[in-house]
Design a protein around this motif. Structure first.
Motif, short mmCIF file in Angstrom:
data_model
loop_
_atom_site.label_atom_id
_atom_site.label_comp_id
_atom_site.label_asym_id
_atom_site.label_seq_id
_atom_site.Cartn_x
_atom_site.Cartn_y
_atom_site.Cartn_z
N THR A 33 0.82 -1.20 0.00
CA THR A 33 0.00 0.00 0.00
C THR A 33 0.86 1.25 0.00
O THR A 33 0.35 2.35 -0.11
CB THR A 33 -0.90 0.03 1.24
OG1 THR A 33 -0.08 0.07 2.42
CG2 THR A 33 -1.78 -1.21 1.31
N GLY A 34 2.17 1.07 0.12
CA GLY A 34 3.06 2.23 0.17
C GLY A 34 3.23 2.77 1.57
O GLY A 34 3.98 3.71 1.78
N SER A 35 2.52 2.23 2.57
CA SER A 35 2.60 2.76 3.93
C SER A 35 3.64 1.99 4.73
O SER A 35 3.85 0.81 4.53
CB SER A 35 1.24 2.64 4.61
OG SER A 35 0.86 1.28 4.70
N ARG A 36 4.28 2.71 5.68
CA ARG A 36 5.24 2.10 6.58
C ARG A 36 5.69 3.18 7.54
O ARG A 36 5.32 4.35 7.43
CB ARG A 36 6.43 1.51 5.81
CG ARG A 36 6.97 2.33 4.65
CD ARG A 36 7.91 3.45 5.09
NE ARG A 36 8.42 4.21 3.98
CZ ARG A 36 9.43 3.84 3.22
NH1 ARG A 36 9.99 2.69 3.40
NH2 ARG A 36 9.86 4.63 2.26
N ALA A 37 6.52 2.79 8.50
CA ALA A 37 7.06 3.77 9.42
C ALA A 37 7.89 4.77 8.65
O ALA A 37 8.52 4.43 7.64
CB ALA A 37 7.89 3.07 10.49
N ARG A 53 5.77 7.37 3.02
CA ARG A 53 5.30 6.35 2.11
C ARG A 53 6.43 5.97 1.15
O ARG A 53 7.35 6.75 0.92
CB ARG A 53 4.11 6.85 1.27
CG ARG A 53 2.88 7.19 2.07
CD ARG A 53 1.80 7.81 1.20
NE ARG A 53 1.40 6.91 0.12
CZ ARG A 53 0.51 5.93 0.26
NH1 ARG A 53 -0.10 5.73 1.41
NH2 ARG A 53 0.20 5.15 -0.76
N VAL A 54 6.34 4.79 0.59
CA VAL A 54 7.30 4.37 -0.43
C VAL A 54 7.03 5.18 -1.69
O VAL A 54 5.88 5.22 -2.16
CB VAL A 54 7.15 2.87 -0.74
CG1 VAL A 54 8.04 2.47 -1.90
CG2 VAL A 54 7.47 2.04 0.50
N PRO A 55 8.02 5.85 -2.24
CA PRO A 55 7.80 6.61 -3.47
C PRO A 55 7.29 5.69 -4.58
O PRO A 55 7.75 4.56 -4.73
CB PRO A 55 9.19 7.17 -3.80
CG PRO A 55 9.92 7.14 -2.50
CD PRO A 55 9.40 5.95 -1.77
N GLY A 56 6.35 6.19 -5.36
CA GLY A 56 5.77 5.39 -6.43
C GLY A 56 6.21 5.79 -7.81
O GLY A 56 6.07 5.02 -8.77
N ARG A 57 6.76 7.02 -7.93
CA ARG A 57 7.19 7.53 -9.24
C ARG A 57 8.54 8.24 -9.06
O ARG A 57 8.59 9.35 -8.56
CB ARG A 57 6.14 8.49 -9.83
CG ARG A 57 4.82 7.80 -10.18
CD ARG A 57 3.79 8.79 -10.70
NE ARG A 57 4.26 9.48 -11.91
CZ ARG A 57 4.20 8.99 -13.14
NH1 ARG A 57 3.69 7.78 -13.34
NH2 ARG A 57 4.64 9.68 -14.18
N ILE A 58 9.59 7.54 -9.45
CA ILE A 58 10.95 8.04 -9.21
C ILE A 58 11.60 8.44 -10.54
O ILE A 58 11.50 7.72 -11.54
CB ILE A 58 11.81 6.97 -8.52
CG1 ILE A 58 11.17 6.52 -7.21
CG2 ILE A 58 13.23 7.48 -8.27
CD1 ILE A 58 11.87 5.35 -6.55
N VAL A 59 12.29 9.58 -10.52
CA VAL A 59 13.12 9.99 -11.64
C VAL A 59 14.57 9.98 -11.17
O VAL A 59 14.88 10.45 -10.07
CB VAL A 59 12.74 11.39 -12.16
CG1 VAL A 59 13.77 11.91 -13.16
CG2 VAL A 59 11.36 11.34 -12.82
N THR A 60 15.46 9.42 -11.98
CA THR A 60 16.88 9.37 -11.66
C THR A 60 17.65 10.32 -12.57
O THR A 60 17.31 10.48 -13.74
CB THR A 60 17.44 7.95 -11.82
OG1 THR A 60 17.17 7.47 -13.14
CG2 THR A 60 16.78 7.01 -10.83
N ALA A 181 20.39 2.85 2.63
CA ALA A 181 19.43 3.94 2.71
C ALA A 181 18.45 3.93 1.55
O ALA A 181 17.25 4.12 1.73
CB ALA A 181 20.17 5.27 2.76
N LEU A 182 18.96 3.68 0.36
CA LEU A 182 18.08 3.65 -0.81
C LEU A 182 17.11 2.48 -0.70
O LEU A 182 15.94 2.58 -1.10
CB LEU A 182 18.92 3.53 -2.08
CG LEU A 182 18.20 3.88 -3.39
CD1 LEU A 182 17.62 5.27 -3.33
CD2 LEU A 182 19.14 3.74 -4.57
N GLY A 183 17.57 1.37 -0.15
CA GLY A 183 16.68 0.25 0.09
C GLY A 183 15.59 0.60 1.08
O GLY A 183 14.42 0.21 0.91
N ALA A 184 15.94 1.37 2.11
CA ALA A 184 14.94 1.78 3.11
C ALA A 184 13.89 2.69 2.48
O ALA A 184 12.70 2.55 2.73
CB ALA A 184 15.63 2.48 4.28
N VAL A 185 14.34 3.62 1.66
CA VAL A 185 13.43 4.58 1.03
C VAL A 185 12.46 3.86 0.09
O VAL A 185 11.26 4.19 0.04
CB VAL A 185 14.22 5.65 0.26
CG1 VAL A 185 13.31 6.47 -0.64
CG2 VAL A 185 14.96 6.56 1.23
#
Length: 351
Positions: A33-37, A53-60, A181-185
């Motif tokens: 659901t994208g939710s978490r601590a 929330r877990v980002p759903g649309r990422i630009v690199t 950190a990127l894994g956590a995000v």
């Protein structure tokens, strides 16, 4: 000189900050659901960015951060990139995914296109961290413009902070922290832990084999950035991740006394240091045949140039054919390159 696409990996010292960096058993956050601590990450200056929330649309901003997201299994969240990887330049398992990512800019993503991308996270490898308001390349959006567009803007610390490190980089801990950190995000902490563990196993094996080698017994090593231009060479300095790779492999960077990440030097400087080994650092051309041709061209240039033909490494044919990206981009491949260099310059010691 060609535009430099350097690079980097991720965003913060997750373990030093608040909750949400992944459970102790390495399990990922709930991303259904994208939710978490909340997860909080920092930039080079300590400014915090919190993700509820877990980002759903990422630009690199370039291929390096894109590759990391693909390796973490978060590639489905990437909606666009700048500096896209050429076809065939990423490992086969990742290449097809990378080619499906929308290209928002062949180089730096135009400001308007980035702000209008619909992204909720922009991962930036080009930071000039003395100016935290925007990125370090091109006409970057301001912090206010990112906020108005609903885009969280994080910097890749392995690269963005390189010039501000207080001393030489001698290990891969910053890369490992970035991956964590990127894994956590992105809610992929379990995969991040797996990647970091694999890197440490490779590097620890080399350390045990050559870590006790006396300084003067370590051969000098020059990273020849062939694609950066041959008229005036570009040296890898002691705050670039390649310096850590070279050091961990049991060699001495010929330009270890250069503070910073990269620096233009002269061929007279290279000759005066007379390296024992030279890495033919060419950028991935997209196929094995094209890469071998480029390595051949780099070697032939050194052998045919009067200024370099007398170097110890050139006369003795002590060259390493390792692509630039794997050495100078902070990422998973750095650990494998440590192994490759160590096996070559310390034969019989490293398995």
């Amino acid at each position: 000189m060609r535009s430099r696409v350097w690079w980097g990996t991720a965003v913060a010292l997750c373990g030093l900050l608040a909750a949400g960096c992944g459970s102790g058993d390495g399990k990922s956050a709930d991303t259904s659901t994208g939710s978490r601590a909340p997860v909080t990450v920092t930039d080079c200056m300590g400014a915090e960015t919190t993700f509820d929330r877990v980002p759903g649309r990422i630009v690199t901003s370039n291929a390096s951060s894109l590759e990391l997201l693909l390796r973490l299994g978060a590639g489905d969240k990437v909606v666009g990139t700048g500096f896209p990887p050429g076809k065939g330049t990423l490992p086969a398992a990742l290449d097809a995914q990378a080619q499906r990512v929308a290209v928002l800019g062949r180089t730096v993503i135009p400001k308007e296109k980035l702000l209008g991308s619909g992204a909720d996270l922009y991962i930036d490898t080009f930071a000039s961290m003395g100016n935290m308001g925007g990125g370090g390349m091109g006409d970057a959006p301001t912090a206010e413009e990112f906020k108005a567009a609903g885009i969280k803007h994080v910097f890749l610390k392995s690269t963005a902070c390189a010039a501000q490190n207080k001393g030489p980089l001698t290990d891969l801990s910053a890369v490992e922290e970035d991956i964590t950190a990127l894994g956590a995000v992105t809610g992929t902490s379990a995969k991040a832990k797996e990647l970091v563990t694999g890197m440490r196993e490779k590097v620890d094996g080399v350390r045990k084999a050559v870590g006790g080698t006396a300084e003067q017994a370590r051969p000098t090593y020059f990273f020849f950035d062939f694609d950066a231009g041959t008229k005036q060479p570009m040296a890898v300095c002691n705050r670039q991740i390649a310096h850590a790779v070279i050091t961990l492999a049991g060699a001495r960077n010929a330009f270890a006394d250069c503070d910073g990440d990269f620096k233009q030097v002269s061929w007279e400087d290279v000759v005066s240091r007379n390296p024992g080994w030279i890495q033919l650092g060419v950028r991935n051309r997209g196929s094995e045949a094209a890469n071998e041709k480029a390595f051949d061209e780099a070697r032939e240039w050194l052998e045919g140039n009067p200024a370099t033909s007398g170097l110890k490494a050139v006369k003795e044919g002590r060259f390493l054919r390792i692509a630039s990206e794997r050495t100078t981009i902070a990422g998973v491949e750095n650990a494998a390159v440590v192994q490759e260099i160590a096996r070559t310059i310390h034969p019989g010691k490293v398995k």
